[in-house]
Structure formats: structure tokens, C-alpha cells
Design an enzyme around this catalytic site. Structure first.
Site, short mmCIF file in Angstrom:
data_model
loop_
_atom_site.label_atom_id
_atom_site.label_comp_id
_atom_site.label_asym_id
_atom_site.label_seq_id
_atom_site.Cartn_x
_atom_site.Cartn_y
_atom_site.Cartn_z
N GLY A 120 31.19 44.69 21.46
CA GLY A 120 30.09 44.15 22.27
C GLY A 120 29.47 45.23 22.96
N LEU A 125 27.82 44.25 30.44
CA LEU A 125 29.15 44.34 30.73
C LEU A 125 29.99 45.51 30.31
CD1 LEU A 125 31.64 43.37 32.57
CD2 LEU A 125 32.57 41.98 30.18
N TYR A 288 39.02 39.80 39.17
CA TYR A 288 39.10 39.35 40.54
C TYR A 288 40.63 39.80 40.95
CZ TYR A 288 35.32 38.26 43.53
OH TYR A 288 34.37 38.34 44.18
N LEU A 289 41.53 39.55 39.91
CA LEU A 289 42.84 39.91 40.19
C LEU A 289 43.34 41.28 40.44
CD1 LEU A 289 45.05 37.24 37.91
CD2 LEU A 289 44.16 37.22 40.44
N LYS A 291 41.12 43.48 42.20
CA LYS A 291 40.40 43.84 43.36
C LYS A 291 41.59 44.20 44.23
CE LYS A 291 36.03 41.84 42.90
NZ LYS A 291 35.17 42.96 43.00
N HIS A 349 38.72 32.51 39.39
CA HIS A 349 38.71 33.54 40.51
C HIS A 349 39.56 32.94 41.78
CE1 HIS A 349 36.50 36.11 37.87
NE2 HIS A 349 35.27 35.78 38.75
N LYS A 450 26.58 38.02 50.99
CA LYS A 450 27.31 38.36 49.76
C LYS A 450 28.68 38.29 50.43
CE LYS A 450 28.34 41.41 45.86
NZ LYS A 450 28.03 42.53 45.27
N GLN A 486 35.32 41.75 49.57
CA GLN A 486 34.06 42.17 49.35
C GLN A 486 33.17 41.75 50.17
OE1 GLN A 486 32.97 41.80 45.03
NE2 GLN A 486 31.88 40.24 45.55
#
Length: 601
Positions: A120, A125, A288-289, A291, A349, A450, A486
Site C-alpha cells: 500500500g 499513511l 498510540y502505544l 507515543k 487507543h 486538539k 499530545q
């Protein structure tokens, strides 16, 4: 991305989940294993490197450079699968040689080669996250000497066209730009492209030929990153397993979410993948894990005596997991309408962060020990009730001269869509540590700011001597620990202190660790960390199949009830704080959202 998951059997293949002729990613033969055991498989590492690289590599003390290991951390001769798959017994024969001596010569290290195939490769992404992450690892000297990067997609493209496309999104570290252009050129020379259909075994056979050309007879390890819609996962895995898996080293596959839409589709996807893969070859990624602040969560708790004794129902009043975006579904309306905010954010998440936060102390930092504890948390959770959930959907809103579109104004979204773009939920864990403590989740799009953060609100001080100084709002007198994931990563603790002066006036202040002030170096992107872990076989930050099952078991009944009863989401203006119902939900559990009216909001 596409909607429904395909069944195991595809139009291009006569095989099915139950087919006796199914094939798994091939592993080395008995002869090849004995031959390869004469050398140690290690990832070349520089003795001098960026300060964060050794920290990443030393997170799991069970990693040893002198022992040939499978991706689940066990020595190759004693490999076992979580699900007890017979494929492992078939391909991995017990061997008397359990450990090996260190590799001392550079010639032995040079016998290894690694290839990363991004399936892909022409998608957003891949362009915005995956290729830049691979380059960042190369820039920091984290990748081995012999490696190649392949892009695979249906789009017709040459190697040079791929390199031109990739080069537009590559960036160097802010604090280390002196050799940026040289590094980019070196990296791009290692990037290649092959165009093919996702369900074509012949096209993957052609890819295998190109991979072997770059591997040049060396012991080959192959990593496939599936940056594709979930309805073609199985086709790609089938074709790669039959035609493009490594015959001498390991083969691993990184799978992007969503992992199904509910328990049934997720279970079907897992069964189909395991037709061709062992569990320890599947790396289900939740970025997210990876981060920094999520990684820091267990360090904060388990290595600081001041926090661990407080991490329970006796001292913690509630825990809040908050995720908000200040933009809508622009460009993703068609995909998002099939999933919604609960599937897109909360079920993966936020629930993963909750499990890490609430788990018991693991036996070790080994991946399986940590994931075992996370699964216990998920299985201990009280079933979600509809009355403990609020759903919302953003509507159009005018802000000055600017007109902000509503969710159903998106041309790819049905005008009568009931898909929630906001959700808030109260969850409970039925165990001795957390009994009665509400875990409040909130996630939404098109909100006023955000942010992603974890807020821990502690209980009131019993018989507080200074309660009169706080007036009637005792919430101001409670301590709060905030981990801001974030933006602008930070950890801060809200405490009470006396304002200097002759009187007795109290103030609420922050003990603040702002990462960009304390650590001026650029923080690695989550994808960098997770890609490096996948290459090294470190599985701690990836999701195991039983963990995924437990997560879906919690949310599937709620999702079905929302859809069957056609619950109408509460409308909220684009750019607001979300539906009013979220505040009533929090008040029902005697909680006030920490991000409302706070100084840091």
C-alpha cells in the site's frame, strides 16, 4: 479505507479457513536451521548513537544479543505459540542447541539482510508516516547494514518515481541537520518498487525475485507492513505467505487497525490470518502505544515510590482519558461513517491506555508478562451499559465570516447518518484495586482543541484543615496528575500551596515536567519506535489476539445496541466542547471533566 472485511476465501483463491491445503509463512527447514545456528543473528548496533536509541533497545531486559530467539522472546529451540498452533510444532523442531556464542566478526554480521516491504506504498499513511519513520531509523543508525525498503501497490510506478514521492515527506532531526541531504540520498538508493495486484500470487512471486536479488544469498529476514484496507489483509497475507516469505530467516507482518468492526468480524479476521501466520508473526499495531507519554506511564508508576502506593481505589477518585481533534472528517467521511468514533478511537487507543494504566505489576518487562496483565484488566471490566454512554455528532457552525461544515454536509456521508463523531463513556473495573472507581473516556472530532491526555483525580483530604480557604468548591482542593500525550508532551501534578504574604491564601499550582523544556531533543515519532520493535521482535507494544478479543467483547454489545435502537446522537456545533450530555454523564458519577475550565485547557 474500505468497509467490510472479506472472508478467508477470496475470489482469486479456492482455499478457505478450513482448507487442509493452507500454507503458513515458511520457516527454515531442519537442515537450514542447523546450518544457520552456526551464526548468531543479531542486529548490528553502533557503539555511539543518539541517546534515545539505547533506551529503546534496553526497555526489555530479556533481549539478548548472544542468543537466537524467536519474536516472542524464547530461544528458537523452545518456541511456543500463545494459541498452541500446530504450525509451530510442524515448523520448529526442538533442538539441543539452546544458546549461542556472541558474534565477534563483522563478516558474520554481514551475512544477515533485512527487507521492509510496505504494502500500500502509494497511500497517505505510507507517504506521511511509514516511509519517514523508516528513514528516521536509518538516520539514527538504528537499521542494520544490509537492508532494503520495497514499496508494493497497484499504482504503476518506477523505482525513481517512488523515490521522488518518498523524498517529499522525508525530514531530518531538528537538532541534527548537518548531513541530512547525504543521508537522504543514501536511504533513497535502498528504496525500490514493485507494482502488482494484492490478490495475485504471481505478482508476489515477482516481488520475491526482486527481494532475493537484494538479499544476494544472505540469511534473509522480511517484514511486511500492511498499509491497506482491512478487506484485503487476507489476500495479501495469503499471496505473501505462498510466494514471498523468507526461507532462511524470519517473516513478520505488521497489521494496521481497524481489526474488524465487532467481535465476530475481528475473530474471523484473526482466524483467517492464522491460516497463513503464527500468532508470533502477527504484529497488530496501535500507534498510540508507541507515543512517548504512554511509554512513560508504566515508568512513572512502577519506578517512583511516591505513586505506586496511591495507584488504587483508596486514593484515586476517578481517571479520565480524553481525546479531541479540532478538525472534522475532511477527506475521510466515507471511511469514518462505516466505523464511527467508538471503533476508531475508544475501542483501541483509549482502551489500550486504560489497560496499561490499571494493570497489576507484571512479573517482568517481558512482552508476554505485560500483555497478560493487560488482558486481566480487560476481562475484569463491567459490561458497558447504554445509560453510561453519550454519543454526539457535530453540526455546521458559522464562526465570524468562516462557515464550518457539519458531518452530514460531507458528500461521502449519508444525510441521515447516525454515526457518532463524539462519545463519552463511564467504565468500571471489577477487581480489588479499582472497585467503584469510574474510568471516564471522552473522544470527539471537530472540538475546540486538539489534545490527548490522561487525568488522574485524587480523593479529598480527610478532615482537611484548610477547607474553608477553598470555599464550597472542594474539587479545587484535590490533587490531580495529568499526563499530556499530545501536543507538547508533559507530566504535571496539581498541588495546593500557600501564596506568599502575611495572610493565609491558598493557591493551586503545578509541578510541571514539560518535555520540550527538559529534553530539547526531538521526540521520536510513535511509528519509529514500533517499527524498530517489530524488527527486533519486541512485542510489548503490539496487541495479542486474546487482548483484541477481550476489547471487542467489551464494546460489541454496546455498538449493536446503538445501531439496533438507532440511537440519535446529540448535535454539537463544530468547534465547541462537545455535547452537553457528556457533562451530565460525568456529574452522574460525581465527576467533573478535568479539561473544562482548567488553566491548561
Amino acid at each position: 479505507m474500505a468497509g467490510h472485511l472479506s472472508p478467508c476465501s477470496s475470489s482469486s483463491s479456492s482455499s478457505s479457513c478450513s482448507s487442509s491445503s493452507s500454507m503458513s509463512f515458511s520457516h527454515p527447514s531442519s537442515f537450514e536451521l542447523h546450518r544457520s545456528l552456526d551464526k548468531l543473528l543479531v542486529l548490528p548496533r553502533k557503539t555511539q548513537g543518539p541517546s534515545w536509541v539505547p533506551r529503546i533497545r534496553s526497555r526489555n531486559s530479556s533481549r539478548k544479543s548472544f542468543q537466537l530467539k524467536s519474536s516472542n522472546g524464547h530461544s528458537l529451540s523452545s518456541v511456543s505459540l500463545h494459541d498452541g498452533s500446530s504450525l509451530a510444532k510442524e515448523h520448529f523442531k526442538p533442538n539441543a542447541q539452546d544458546s549461542l556464542s556472541p558474534v565477534n566478526s563483522e563478516s558474520e554480521k554481514s551475512d544477515l539482510t533485512y527487507s521492509i516491504t510496505v504494502v500500500g506504498a502509494s497511500g497517505d499513511l505510507a507517504k506521511k508516516k511509514i516511509f519517514p519513520a523508516i528513514f528516521a531509523l536509518f538516520y539514527e543508525d538504528c537499521l542494520p547494514k544490509n537492508f532494503a525498503v520495497f514499496g508494493y501497490a497497484r499504482t504503476k510506478m518506477t523505482d525513481e518515481e517512488l523515490r521522488t514521492m518518498i523524498s517529499k515527506t522525508l525530514t531530518c532531526r531538528i537538532d541534527k541537520r548537518e548531513n541530512c541531504e547525504d543521508k537522504m540520498n543514501q536511504f533513497l538508493k535502498r528504496c525500490f518498487y514493485h507494482s502488482g495486484q494484492y490478490n495475485s500470487e504471481e505478482n508476489f512471486r515477482e516481488l520475491d525475485i526482486k527481494l532475493k536479488e537484494k538479499e544476494a544469498g544472505k540469511l534473509a529476514n522480511r517484514l511486511f507492513y500492511l498499509s491497506i484496507p482491512p478487506n484485503i489483509f487476507v489476500d495479501v497475507v495469503r499471496c505473501a505467505s505462498i510466494r514471498a516469505s523468507s526461507t532462511s530467516g524470519w517473516t513478520r507482518v505488521i497489521v494496521e487497525k481497524p481489526f474488524g468492526r465487532d467481535s465476530e468480524s475481528s475473530g474471523e479476521l484473526t482466524r483467517c490470518l492464522k491460516q497463513y501466520l503464527n500468532e508470533d508473526q502477527i504484529f497488530r499495531i496501535d500507534h498510540y502505544l508507541g507515543k512517548e507519554l504512554v511509554e512513560n506511564l508504566s515508568v512513572l508508576r512502577f519506578s517512583n515510590l511516591v505513586f505506586e502506593p496511591l495507584w488504587c481505589r483508596n486514593y484515586i477518585r476517578n481517571v479520565q482519558l480524553i481525546f479531541s481533534e479540532d478538525f472534522g472528517t475532511e477527506g475521510r467521511g466515507g471511511y469514518f461513517d462505516h466505523y464511527g468514533i467508538i471503533r476508531d478511537i475508544m475501542q483501541n487507543h483509549l482502551l489500550q491506555i486504560l489497560a496499561l494504566f490499571a494493570m497489576e505489576t507484571p512479573v517482568s518487562l517481558d512482552a508476554e508478562d505485560i500483555r497478560n496483565e493487560k488482558v486481566k484488566v480487560l476481562r475484569s471490566m463491567r459490561p458497558l451499559q447504554l445509560e453510561d454512554v453519550i454519543v454526539g455528532q457535530y453540526k455546521g457552525h458559522s464562526k465570524g465570516a468562516k462557515s464550518l461544515p457539519g458531518y452530514t454536509d460531507d458528500p461521502t456521508v449519508l444525510k441521515d447518518s447516525l454515526t457518532p463523531t463524539f462519545a463519552a463513556a463511564a467504565l468500571f473495573i471489577n477487581n480489588a484495586r479499582w472497585d467503584g472507581v469510574p474510568f471516564l473516556m471522552k473522544a470527539g472530532k471537530a472540538l475546540h482543541t486538539k489534545r490527548a491526555e490522561i487525568r488522574v483525580q485524587f480523593r479529598h483530604v480527610p478532615g482537611n484543615l484548610y477547607k474553608r480557604n477553598f470555599g464550597t468548591d472542594l474539587d479545587k482542593a484535590t490533587n490531580e496528575l495529568v499526563l499530556r500525550v499530545q501536543p507538547d508532551e508533559a507530566i504535571y501534578l496539581k498541588i495546593n500551596n500557600k501564596v506568599p504574604g502575611l495572610g493565609m491564601r491558598l493557591d493551586r499550582s503545578d509541578l510541571n515536567l514539560l518535555f520540550k523544556a527538559r529534553y530539547p531533543r526531538e521526540i521520536p515519532d510513535a511509528y519509529e519506535r514500533l517499527l524498530l520493535d517489530a524488527i527486533e521482535g519486541e512485542r510489548r507494544l503490539f496487541i495479542r489476539s486474546d487482548e483484541l478479543d477481550a476489547a471487542w467483547a467489551l464494546f460489541t454489545p454496546l455498538l449493536k445496541e446503538l445501531e439496533e435502537k438507532k440511537i440519535v446522537p446529540e448535535l454539537y456545533p463544530y468547534g465547541s466542547r462537545g455535547p452537553v450530555g457528556a457533562h451530565y454523564l460525568a456529574a452522574k458519577h460525581n465527576v467533573r471533566w478535568g479539561d473544562v475550565g482548567s488553566e491548561d485547557s
